[in-house]
Design a protein around this motif. Structure first.
Motif, PDB file in Angstrom:
ATOM      1  N   GLN A 171      54.765  41.535  41.356  1.00 57.18           N
ATOM      2  CA  GLN A 171      53.668  42.171  40.607  1.00 57.18           C
ATOM      3  C   GLN A 171      52.414  42.128  41.482  1.00 57.18           C
ATOM      4  O   GLN A 171      51.652  41.170  41.459  1.00 57.18           O
ATOM      5  N   PHE A 172      52.218  43.206  42.240  1.00 56.11           N
ATOM      6  CA  PHE A 172      51.189  43.223  43.271  1.00 56.11           C
ATOM      7  C   PHE A 172      49.799  43.005  42.691  1.00 56.11           C
ATOM      8  O   PHE A 172      49.008  42.214  43.208  1.00 56.11           O
ATOM      9  N   GLY A 173      49.465  43.718  41.618  1.00 54.62           N
ATOM     10  CA  GLY A 173      48.131  43.615  41.051  1.00 54.62           C
ATOM     11  C   GLY A 173      47.819  42.217  40.544  1.00 54.62           C
ATOM     12  O   GLY A 173      46.745  41.671  40.804  1.00 54.62           O
ATOM     13  N   ASN A 174      48.753  41.628  39.807  1.00 57.55           N
ATOM     14  CA  ASN A 174      48.523  40.291  39.258  1.00 57.55           C
ATOM     15  C   ASN A 174      48.506  39.234  40.346  1.00 57.55           C
ATOM     16  O   ASN A 174      47.683  38.319  40.339  1.00 57.55           O
ATOM     17  N   ASN A 175      49.449  39.335  41.289  1.00 61.10           N
ATOM     18  CA  ASN A 175      49.597  38.286  42.288  1.00 61.10           C
ATOM     19  C   ASN A 175      48.509  38.332  43.346  1.00 61.10           C
ATOM     20  O   ASN A 175      47.927  37.307  43.692  1.00 61.10           O
ATOM     21  N   ALA A 176      48.234  39.520  43.881  1.00 57.45           N
ATOM     22  CA  ALA A 176      47.318  39.628  45.017  1.00 57.45           C
ATOM     23  C   ALA A 176      45.871  39.843  44.603  1.00 57.45           C
ATOM     24  O   ALA A 176      44.961  39.524  45.365  1.00 57.45           O
ATOM     25  N   TYR A 177      45.639  40.404  43.425  1.00 57.54           N
ATOM     26  CA  TYR A 177      44.290  40.689  42.946  1.00 57.54           C
ATOM     27  C   TYR A 177      43.878  39.703  41.849  1.00 57.54           C
ATOM     28  O   TYR A 177      42.908  38.970  41.990  1.00 57.54           O
ATOM     29  N   GLY A 178      44.607  39.736  40.723  1.00 55.20           N
ATOM     30  CA  GLY A 178      44.162  39.050  39.519  1.00 55.20           C
ATOM     31  C   GLY A 178      44.183  37.539  39.593  1.00 55.20           C
ATOM     32  O   GLY A 178      43.191  36.878  39.272  1.00 55.20           O
ATOM     33  N   LYS A 179      45.316  36.972  40.000  1.00 53.75           N
ATOM     34  CA  LYS A 179      45.424  35.513  39.969  1.00 53.75           C
ATOM     35  C   LYS A 179      44.495  34.844  40.978  1.00 53.75           C
ATOM     36  O   LYS A 179      43.795  33.883  40.617  1.00 53.75           O
ATOM     37  N   PRO A 180      44.440  35.283  42.252  1.00 52.30           N
ATOM     38  CA  PRO A 180      43.482  34.628  43.153  1.00 52.30           C
ATOM     39  C   PRO A 180      42.032  34.821  42.738  1.00 52.30           C
ATOM     40  O   PRO A 180      41.215  33.912  42.905  1.00 52.30           O
ATOM     41  N   ALA A 181      41.699  35.999  42.178  1.00 50.82           N
ATOM     42  CA  ALA A 181      40.326  36.206  41.701  1.00 50.82           C
ATOM     43  C   ALA A 181      40.000  35.241  40.576  1.00 50.82           C
ATOM     44  O   ALA A 181      38.918  34.638  40.533  1.00 50.82           O
ATOM     45  N   THR A 182      40.932  35.074  39.644  1.00 49.92           N
ATOM     46  CA  THR A 182      40.730  34.134  38.541  1.00 49.92           C
ATOM     47  C   THR A 182      40.642  32.707  39.066  1.00 49.92           C
ATOM     48  O   THR A 182      39.800  31.918  38.617  1.00 49.92           O
ATOM     49  N   ALA A 183      41.509  32.374  40.017  1.00 45.06           N
ATOM     50  CA  ALA A 183      41.497  31.021  40.576  1.00 45.06           C
ATOM     51  C   ALA A 183      40.131  30.703  41.174  1.00 45.06           C
ATOM     52  O   ALA A 183      39.576  29.618  40.942  1.00 45.06           O
ATOM     53  N   LEU A 184      39.575  31.624  41.925  1.00 48.57           N
ATOM     54  CA  LEU A 184      38.269  31.376  42.545  1.00 48.57           C
ATOM     55  C   LEU A 184      37.169  31.291  41.502  1.00 48.57           C
ATOM     56  O   LEU A 184      36.225  30.493  41.645  1.00 48.57           O
ATOM     57  N   ASN A 185      37.277  32.077  40.441  1.00 51.25           N
ATOM     58  CA  ASN A 185      36.262  31.981  39.383  1.00 51.25           C
ATOM     59  C   ASN A 185      36.380  30.657  38.631  1.00 51.25           C
ATOM     60  O   ASN A 185      35.366  30.034  38.293  1.00 51.25           O
ATOM     61  N   VAL A 186      37.607  30.205  38.364  1.00 51.68           N
ATOM     62  CA  VAL A 186      37.800  28.895  37.743  1.00 51.68           C
ATOM     63  C   VAL A 186      37.261  27.802  38.660  1.00 51.68           C
ATOM     64  O   VAL A 186      36.615  26.845  38.214  1.00 51.68           O
ATOM     65  N   LEU A 187      37.509  27.957  39.951  1.00 50.69           N
ATOM     66  CA  LEU A 187      37.003  26.975  40.917  1.00 50.69           C
ATOM     67  C   LEU A 187      35.487  26.922  40.886  1.00 50.69           C
ATOM     68  O   LEU A 187      34.880  25.844  40.925  1.00 50.69           O
ATOM     69  N   ARG A 188      34.864  28.080  40.777  1.00 46.76           N
ATOM     70  CA  ARG A 188      33.398  28.149  40.778  1.00 46.76           C
ATOM     71  C   ARG A 188      32.795  27.623  39.474  1.00 46.76           C
ATOM     72  O   ARG A 188      31.814  26.868  39.490  1.00 46.76           O
ATOM     73  N   GLU A 189      33.357  28.025  38.352  1.00 46.74           N
ATOM     74  CA  GLU A 189      32.742  27.710  37.064  1.00 46.74           C
ATOM     75  C   GLU A 189      33.139  26.338  36.528  1.00 46.74           C
ATOM     76  O   GLU A 189      32.336  25.670  35.875  1.00 46.74           O
ATOM     77  N   THR A 190      34.369  25.925  36.769  1.00 44.69           N
ATOM     78  CA  THR A 190      34.923  24.761  36.078  1.00 44.69           C
ATOM     79  C   THR A 190      35.150  23.565  36.988  1.00 44.69           C
ATOM     80  O   THR A 190      34.905  22.426  36.578  1.00 44.69           O
ATOM     81  N   ILE A 191      35.592  23.791  38.229  1.00 39.22           N
ATOM     82  CA  ILE A 191      35.957  22.673  39.098  1.00 39.22           C
ATOM     83  C   ILE A 191      34.760  22.205  39.920  1.00 39.22           C
ATOM     84  O   ILE A 191      34.392  21.027  39.896  1.00 39.22           O
ATOM     85  N   MET A 192      34.140  23.126  40.654  1.00 36.36           N
ATOM     86  CA  MET A 192      33.084  22.751  41.591  1.00 36.36           C
ATOM     87  C   MET A 192      31.684  22.900  41.007  1.00 36.36           C
ATOM     88  O   MET A 192      30.782  22.129  41.343  1.00 36.36           O
ATOM     89  N   GLY A 193      31.513  23.896  40.165  1.00 38.85           N
ATOM     90  CA  GLY A 193      30.168  24.259  39.736  1.00 38.85           C
ATOM     91  C   GLY A 193      29.591  25.293  40.687  1.00 38.85           C
ATOM     92  O   GLY A 193      29.947  25.369  41.862  1.00 38.85           O
ATOM     93  N   ARG A 194      28.668  26.104  40.176  1.00 36.58           N
ATOM     94  CA  ARG A 194      28.170  27.233  40.956  1.00 36.58           C
ATOM     95  C   ARG A 194      27.447  26.813  42.226  1.00 36.58           C
ATOM     96  O   ARG A 194      27.606  27.438  43.281  1.00 36.58           O
ATOM     97  N   GLU A 195      26.645  25.766  42.161  1.00 37.11           N
ATOM     98  CA  GLU A 195      25.837  25.386  43.324  1.00 37.11           C
ATOM     99  C   GLU A 195      26.729  24.983  44.493  1.00 37.11           C
ATOM    100  O   GLU A 195      26.552  25.470  45.615  1.00 37.11           O
ATOM    101  N   LEU A 196      27.683  24.093  44.258  1.00 41.73           N
ATOM    102  CA  LEU A 196      28.560  23.648  45.336  1.00 41.73           C
ATOM    103  C   LEU A 196      29.447  24.785  45.824  1.00 41.73           C
ATOM    104  O   LEU A 196      29.642  24.965  47.028  1.00 41.73           O
ATOM    105  N   PHE A 197      29.999  25.556  44.884  1.00 39.79           N
ATOM    106  CA  PHE A 197      30.893  26.641  45.289  1.00 39.79           C
ATOM    107  C   PHE A 197      30.154  27.671  46.116  1.00 39.79           C
ATOM    108  O   PHE A 197      30.626  28.092  47.186  1.00 39.79           O
TER     109      PHE A 197
END
Length: 779
Positions: free
Chosen positions: A500-526
């Motif tokens: 599933q090209f759209g979900n795998n290459a576009y959607g999931k990594p984009a979501t992962a980075l947003n989760v990393l920014r908002e939930t794991i690291m916080g905006r300032e560190l990310f």
């Protein structure tokens, strides 16, 4: 909730469960360098930065091309100057021949599978027939050295190997010439990332020309020659270089291209040049070619030609578009290190949508991406409307959405979906000029480093366009269905193997980075770490290792568990509340504790037998003389012995210890299980009986010793009434039904339909907003 009374003040409460006996421990927090990341070296460091001996090749191009508007073909020649900056000696070089992918004998065509042919659209049949007959691919007419001497070369599918007469030593450069011809594909029939569009009403063409010239394949320290065949999904891995390109087209065509126009006096009218100068400081886009002028051009035809000359420095590719039907508008943007002329080229079919939004969306993207990553590095940014739905090249992008034309009235309408589809695709494609056209990742190997990172930044830019922008990807909730499916593949999967090209290459990594920014690291560190990644690898070629290491290096956050779970596995997020227990301190006072014990026991339901036996005659009931002390006093009776033992205890305790026995704190122990396998922070909303509310964020490291089950103690003076896991749906939790205590019923809907009718009316025709139905009236 289970209520428990600690039997002693010194009781220990375990907050982490142990691994079952005999079960292998799955350490989800082990370092990626143990098994996933390459060993650092002088080219790429352990910090994620380029090493002190980092190198990359350079390829400069001088190209002359002529467009045959009668036969939809082109002929061209180029001189490539190839700089060997590697420490290696090269006996041959590889060149990409991307147009060969349309040949019938290409790997892509030979390995294309067939679905059910019981029902095929007319368009589908046209595509199949045309593909089988179209004379596709390059016709190479010359490969020679700078002196005109022929080189030996071998064409292997979409790759060509040129055997050098003398080995190319480290630090040397060589020149060679290539001449070729090929037929341009009709994009809406054969697909692809470029091609022509035919307008039957005025017998004219619009060309979007890309992947059109033999280009040097990349040679770099991680993979050597990146000469994987171009099958169709994995895009491009290219070298930076300087380009001079002369494009000969019919004299009434307008040309848009990578780079800066070198000869405006030869190809533009005095009026057009004056309008371009005005556009650089204008408050709104200036029409260089108006719609009325473009309509006049459509009526003309000429055998004369003009040659447009463009120059582009430090770019990894070159694309162009040409048509006599183009409207052209432009507006300058300058801020800090950014000084760019944003331009749009589109036929009248694109209006009123394109003249309203295209150039402004280009500028908005440059503002947003420059804020989150690096300054836009080029002098030009272009959006072209044509047959290609969305594709990017240095300084120029191809974008597809247009208004809908009602066949009965001839009026133009555009839906909300079309409007935001246009803005989003322009943001996405212009964003690609940053990633990967500047931060030059290997798209042939890792699509997500191109598409996923860019989709993440597209999401951030969309949110800056307007409040509540209807983004398709980025929010954690948008990827839940895919992550819960059985068709997942790890993000770290080669481009051509993805299901599933759209979900795998576009959607999931984009979501992962947003989760990393908002939930794991916080905006300032990310944001600091991501800007550092973009700064380090501007005009260089990063790999996933370099991104992973830089984000940790610049933030001070250990993220190996995150990269491993989100990028290397198909685990998903599903954190469940299994149970909750309430502990209070045992006061040791028999008067208090036996009363407490009676209260708890009375809460327990009586058995069915005891219930039915109530009122049944008994011997002791009929013979009272059989009753004694134990019939008069039960286990809840406080005796003198109990009181004496309690007083003896108090005599041995300090005042502080006595105070502890009277502590009325509630100790809640909540049991969680990780049903999805992907470790994530545990995010809780805790609601209390007094109406107050607390948000608790427990780091993912709580799972480090037990990735399947953990327990967490919550100490509070209040009574807990409700607990919710991931209340704001930050982590892409795939099952909400186990996120609540007490458990909630999750509502849904039953959609009824008549037999033989599925899905109701065709929404494609009903998606247009009433308030936008007549753009003319609105204007």
């Amino acid at each position: 909730m289970k209520l428990k009374q600690a039997f002693a003040v010194t009781a220990t409460l375990l907050t982490v469960s142990t691994v079952a006996y005999g079960q292998a421990f799955d350490d989800k927090f082990r370092q990626l360098s143990d098994d996933k990341l390459r060993t650092p070296n002088v080219y790429r460091t352990a910090s994620g930065a380029p090493g002190h001996q980092y190198w990359q090749q350079k390829a400069d191009y001088n190209i002359k091309v002529k467009l045959d508007d009668e036969n939809q073909s082109l002929s061209a020649s180029e001189t490539i100057t190839y700089h060997n900056n590697s420490p290696d000696t090269l006996r041959y070089v590889w060149v990409q021949l991307d147009q060969n992918r349309f040949r019938q004998d290409s790997i892509g065509n030979k390995t294309r599978t067939t679905s059910d042919l019981d029902k095929v659209s007319f368009k589908g049949m046209e595509s199949m027939k045309t593909a089988s007959e179209f004379p596709a691919g390059y016709k190479i007419t010359d490969v020679s050295d700078a002196n005109g001497n022929d080189y030996h070369y071998v064409i292997n599918g979409t790759m060509m190997r040129i055997d050098l007469k003398e080995p190319l030593q480290s630090g040397e450069q060589t020149k060679f010439n290539i001449s070729w011809q090929y037929n341009i594909v009709e994009q809406k029939v054969l697909g692809g990332r470029g091609g022509y569009e035919y307008f039957e009403e005025d017998d004219n063409y619009l060309y979007e020309v890309s992947q059109w010239f033999p280009r040097m394949a990349a040679y770099y320290d991680v993979y050597g020659w990146q000469n994987k065949q171009f099958v169709g999904s994995g895009e491009f891995t290219l070298e930076f270089g300087d380009y001079t390109v002369a494009i000969t087209v019919p004299a009434d065509h307008i040309v848009a291209a990578t780079g800066v126009l070198q000869n405006p006096e030869d190809v533009l009218t005095r009026t057009q040049r004056a309008r371009l100068a005005e556009a650089r400081t204008a408050d709104k886009p200036v029409k260089i070619v108006t719609e009325e002028e473009a309509i006049e051009n459509e009526k003309e035809g000429t055998d004369d030609t003009k040659t447009w000359v463009f120059k582009a420095d430090n770019v990894r590719d070159f694309a162009w578009a040409s048509s006599r039907r183009f409207i052209w508008d432009a507006k300058g943007y300058k801020n800090g290190g950014v000084d760019v002329l944003a331009m749009s080229f589109y036929p009248k079919e694109g209006n009123p949508l394109w003249e309203r939004y295209s150039t402004e969306a280009v500028i908005h993207t440059i503002k947003s991406y420059s804020y989150y990553s690096i300054d836009y590095p080029y002098p030009v940014a272009i959006s072209v409307n044509g047959p290609v739905g969305g594709m990017e090249y240095p300084m120029i992008t191809f974008n597809g959405p247009r208004p809908y034309v009602d066949e009965d009235t001839g009026k133009k309408y555009y839906s909300k979906r079309t409007k935001y589809g246009l803005i989003s695709v322009i943001i996405h494609e212009i964003g690609h000029i940053f990633f990967p056209m500047t931060v030059n990742s290997d798209e042939r190997q890792w699509t997500w480093m191109d598409e996923g990172i860019n989709t993440f930044l597209q999401f951030l830019a969309e949110q800056r366009w307007e409040e509540n922008y209807p983004s398709d990807r980025g929010h954690a909730r948008d990827i839940v269905r895919y992550m819960a499916s059985q068709n997942q593949m790890p993000i770290m999967t080669n481009s051509e193997s993805i299901l599933q090209f759209g979900n795998n290459a576009y959607g999931k990594p984009a979501t992962a980075l947003n989760v990393l920014r908002e939930t794991i690291m916080g905006r300032e560190l990310f944001d600091f770490a991501f800007r550092e990644y973009a700064r380090r690898w501007k005009f260089k070629r990063p790999t996933p290792d370099d991104l992973f290491r830089t984000m940790e290096d610049a933030s001070g956050v250990d993220l190996d568990w995150f990269w491993r779970g989100w990028f290397y596995t198909t685990d998903h997020v599903d954190i469940a509340i299994d149970d909750i227990h309430l502990y209070n301190v045992n006061t040791q006072d028999p008067e208090v504790e036996k009363a407490w014990k009676r209260e708890q026991d009375q809460r327990e339901p009586i058995t069915i037998t005891a219930h039915r036996n109530q009122g049944m005659p008994t011997t002791v009931g009929q013979q009272p003389e059989l009753r004694d002390f134990y019939n008069e006093h039960d286990e809840y009776t406080v005796t003198n012995a109990d009181r004496n033992e309690y007083n003896k205890l108090l005599a041995d305790l300090t005042d502080e210890q006595k105070a502890m026995l009277k502590d009325d704190t509630n100790f809640y122990v909540v049991d969680f299980s990780n049903k999805g396998g992907l470790v994530m922070p545990i995010l809780l909303d805790i609601k209390y009986a007094d109406g107050s509310k607390e948000h608790m964020r427990i780091p993912a490291e709580i799972w480090r010793r037990s990735p399947d089950h953990v327990s967490k103690m919550i100490m509070t003076d209040k009574e807990i009434k409700e607990i919710i896991v991931d209340p704001n749906w930050e982590t892409a939790d795939t099952d909400l039904s186990n996120n609540y205590w007490p458990q909630r019923v999750i509502p849904s809907r039953i959609e009824l339909y008549k037999r033989g009718v599925w899905g109701g009316k065709n929404s494609m025709m009903e998606d247009y907003d009433e308030e936008l139905k007549s753009i003319e009236d609105e204007d």
